[in-house]
Write an enzyme that holds these catalytic residues in place. Structure first.
Site, PDB file in Angstrom:
ATOM      1  N   ARG A   1     -18.914  -8.294   4.572  1.00 50.65           N
ATOM      2  CA  ARG A   1     -19.613  -7.174   5.201  1.00 50.65           C
ATOM      3  C   ARG A   1     -18.754  -6.626   6.331  1.00 50.65           C
ATOM      4  O   ARG A   1     -18.090  -7.396   7.028  1.00 50.65           O
ATOM      5  CB  ARG A   1     -20.941  -7.646   5.814  1.00 50.65           C
TER       6      ARG A   1
ATOM      7  N   ASP B   1       0.871  -1.188   0.000  1.00 52.32           N
ATOM      8  CA  ASP B   1       0.000   0.000   0.000  1.00 52.32           C
ATOM      9  C   ASP B   1       0.900   1.227   0.000  1.00 52.32           C
ATOM     10  O   ASP B   1       1.939   1.231   0.672  1.00 52.32           O
ATOM     11  CB  ASP B   1      -0.899   0.002   1.244  1.00 52.32           C
TER      12      ASP B   1
ATOM     13  N   CYS C   1     -20.188   1.275   0.448  1.00 51.78           N
ATOM     14  CA  CYS C   1     -20.461   0.373  -0.680  1.00 51.78           C
ATOM     15  C   CYS C   1     -21.830   0.573  -1.313  1.00 51.78           C
ATOM     16  O   CYS C   1     -21.929   1.024  -2.443  1.00 51.78           O
ATOM     17  CB  CYS C   1     -20.301  -1.073  -0.222  1.00 51.78           C
TER      18      CYS C   1
ATOM     19  N   LYS D   1     -20.972  -8.419  -8.527  1.00 51.96           N
ATOM     20  CA  LYS D   1     -20.805  -7.641  -7.305  1.00 51.96           C
ATOM     21  C   LYS D   1     -21.780  -6.465  -7.228  1.00 51.96           C
ATOM     22  O   LYS D   1     -22.488  -6.294  -6.229  1.00 51.96           O
ATOM     23  CB  LYS D   1     -19.351  -7.149  -7.217  1.00 51.96           C
TER      24      LYS D   1
ATOM     25  N   PHE E   1     -32.447  -8.428   5.422  1.00 53.25           N
ATOM     26  CA  PHE E   1     -32.369  -7.143   4.718  1.00 53.25           C
ATOM     27  C   PHE E   1     -33.746  -6.528   4.498  1.00 53.25           C
ATOM     28  O   PHE E   1     -34.005  -5.890   3.485  1.00 53.25           O
ATOM     29  CB  PHE E   1     -31.604  -7.296   3.389  1.00 53.25           C
ATOM     30  N   LEU E   2     -34.592  -6.745   5.475  1.00 47.42           N
ATOM     31  CA  LEU E   2     -35.960  -6.236   5.385  1.00 47.42           C
ATOM     32  C   LEU E   2     -36.277  -5.409   6.639  1.00 47.42           C
ATOM     33  O   LEU E   2     -37.423  -5.311   7.041  1.00 47.42           O
ATOM     34  CB  LEU E   2     -36.915  -7.432   5.248  1.00 47.42           C
TER      35      LEU E   2
ATOM     36  N   ARG F   1     -18.793   6.570   6.562  1.00 51.69           N
ATOM     37  CA  ARG F   1     -19.006   6.988   5.179  1.00 51.69           C
ATOM     38  C   ARG F   1     -20.504   6.902   4.849  1.00 51.69           C
ATOM     39  O   ARG F   1     -21.130   5.876   5.090  1.00 51.69           O
ATOM     40  CB  ARG F   1     -18.196   6.108   4.212  1.00 51.69           C
TER      41      ARG F   1
ATOM     42  N   PHE G   1     -17.544 -10.446  -1.153  1.00 50.36           N
ATOM     43  CA  PHE G   1     -18.869 -10.071  -0.632  1.00 50.36           C
ATOM     44  C   PHE G   1     -18.857  -9.820   0.868  1.00 50.36           C
ATOM     45  O   PHE G   1     -19.891  -9.888   1.522  1.00 50.36           O
ATOM     46  CB  PHE G   1     -19.889 -11.164  -0.984  1.00 50.36           C
TER      47      PHE G   1
END
Ligand code: UGA
Length: 436
Positions: free
Chosen positions: A152, A30, A261, A205, A250-251, A330, A150
């Site tokens: 989280r 980096d 993201c 993605k 996700f409800l 963010r 993927f």
């Protein structure tokens, strides 16, 4: 295998440590000296459960090293590109410049049999341009594959080591074989492998994130309807979620999605589709974004309805990060609401178990308070913006004794409504029909 990971942010640092855990020898690159120094000192520059321990373990076993210079004393068999693709400051598109500059630097140090693997979230078509650019600089055809991630935040390492699936997009068999070797321990456990062409791998993605964002905005749209019709969106989600074609994940309705993201990915997706002449196909994502933004505005409106003019009103925001177990702010709904309230003249105090220090000298208009009972003193409205577990164990009776007015907006629908109401609070839950 010798693995190199370029870009040591959330994705790259986690991926480097996951690779070390799988038994590979990892070199992390980096350009950010601070970040590399931090990691070499055994410190993770952001909050992510479990990562610190894994870093210390990998450093003591010498299975990982970090450096700023783009050079490899021993060539890596596989190089992962994990740099960020933030939203451009001038528009809605994803900024892929870090991907291309990493590609250019790498092209000068890789060998013809090195496999370069993109993991960053990119607009479809980026990989092909990257392969051409790298091959030109290297002077030989570069093996490039795409392997979306993927993970989280909050469960990043766990997600990397136990993914639902591994997606490999490649132009040649050699690259996909190498990647299968990298992931052998995971694949041997029966983890599904989806082998696709490169554009599909790039699209998978953004499509996955677009679907997740749509699901959250769908239930938030139902919350809007519930609020004007006397229905209850939490009960509604429960009822439709039992249908396993819909599913209950996700409800959760509330102040909506944020983070580095979902918001930028749906915007970048729309922008790319428009470039490709297929903007209409995903124009609904603009509504997904708009619904999400409206939930933030709704909380400000509710505050005004309850308090009248916000000038000098004392408001406490509980939680600032875009989700619990993360210090990432963010595009955080909680932070944006706090800023909008402050802009409207309110005296806003902020509390968060993790993010206050990460804020540095930004947003000094918000009063920071580490002690929640001190933070509560004299408040006329409390808003729960991030569902940190510790907020669930607040005793509404004791807490009620500190504030000036027992008024709370539950922006995440996690509080025990009956317990708060019994303690004398007026509780407003987004999209819910709770009688106060
Ligand atoms: C998201 C995806 O879930 C990951 O699969 C993906 O790898 C990652 O983006 C990425 O592209 O790197 P993350 O940003 O960590 O992961 O956060 P999520 O868990 O997806 O949550 C996003 C936001 O949605 C949070 O603000 C959360 O509060 C909100 N949310 C989530 C809701 O408002 N309701 C829900 O029911 C679920």
């Amino acid at each position: 295998m010798k693995i190199c990971v370029v870009g040591l942010g959330y994705l790259g640092a986690t991926h480097a440590l996951a690779m070390a855990k799988l038994g590979h020898e990892v070199l992390g690159l980096d350009l950010d000296t601070n970040r590399v120094d931090y990691l070499n000192a055994g410190k993770v520059p952001f909050h992510e459960p479990g990562l610190q321990e894994s870093l210390r373990e990998a450093l003591s076993e010498e299975s990982v090293t970090f450096q700023t210079s783009f050079e490899m004393t021993e060539p890596a068999a596989v190089v992962f590109i994990c740099v960020g693709t933030p939203q451009t400051s001038s528009g809605q598109t994803a900024d892929t410049s870090f991907v291309f500059s990493a590609g250019e630097s790498l092209a000068k140090i890789i060998l013809p049999d090195t496999v370069v693997v993109g993991k960053s979230t990119v607009p479809v078509g980026t990989a092909e341009a990257l392969r051409d650019q790298m091959s030109e600089v290297a002077g030989f055809p570069v093996h490039l594959a795409w392997n979306p991630e993927f993970l989280r935040e909050g469960t990043a390492l766990e997600d990397s080591l136990n993914p639902d699936r591994i997606v490999i997009g490649s132009w040649d068999d050699y690259s996909s074989q190498k990647l299968k070797e990298v992931y052998k321990p995971i694949l041997d456990r029966g983890t599904p492998l989806v082998e696709v062409d490169v554009p599909t791998a790039e699209l998978v993605k953004v499509a996955a994130n677009a679907f997740l964002a749509t699901k959250v905005s769908f239930i938030n749209a139902m919350a809007e309807i519930a609020e004007v019709s006397g229905a209850d969106a939490v009960d509604l989600a429960k009822a439709i979620g039992y249908d396993d074609r819909i599913g209950n994940k996700f409800l959760r309705n509330g102040i909506g999605f944020g983070g580095g993201c979902l918001p930028k990915d749906i915007r970048g997706f729309v922008a790319r589709a428009e470039e490709l002449g297929a903007g209409e196909a995903v124009s609904f994502l603009k509504d997904v974004d708009a619904i999400n933004q409206r939930r933030r505005a709704r909380v400000v409106t509710l505050a005004e309805q309850e308090l009248g003019r916000l000038n000098d009103k004392k408001i406490l925001m509980l939680g600032l990060s875009f989700k619990p177990d993360s210090d990432d702010m963010r595009d955080s709904p909680a932070l944006e609401i706090a800023l909008q309230l402050a802009k409207a003249g309110a005296e806003v105090t902020i509390h968060d178990p993790m993010s206050l220090d990460a804020m540095g000298d930004k947003h000094l208009e918000l009063r920071r308070e580490h002690d929640i009972s001190v933070a509560a003193k004299g408040q006329e409205l409390v808003i729960l913006g991030t569902e940190w577990a510790e907020y669930n164990s607040i005793d509404p009776v004791k807490f009620g004794a500190q504030v000036k007015t027992r008024l709370i907006i539950d922006g995440r629908n996690v509080l025990d409504v009956a317990a708060w109401q019994t303690a004398g609070w007026r509780l407003i839950a987004l999209g819910r029909n709770v009688h106060n």
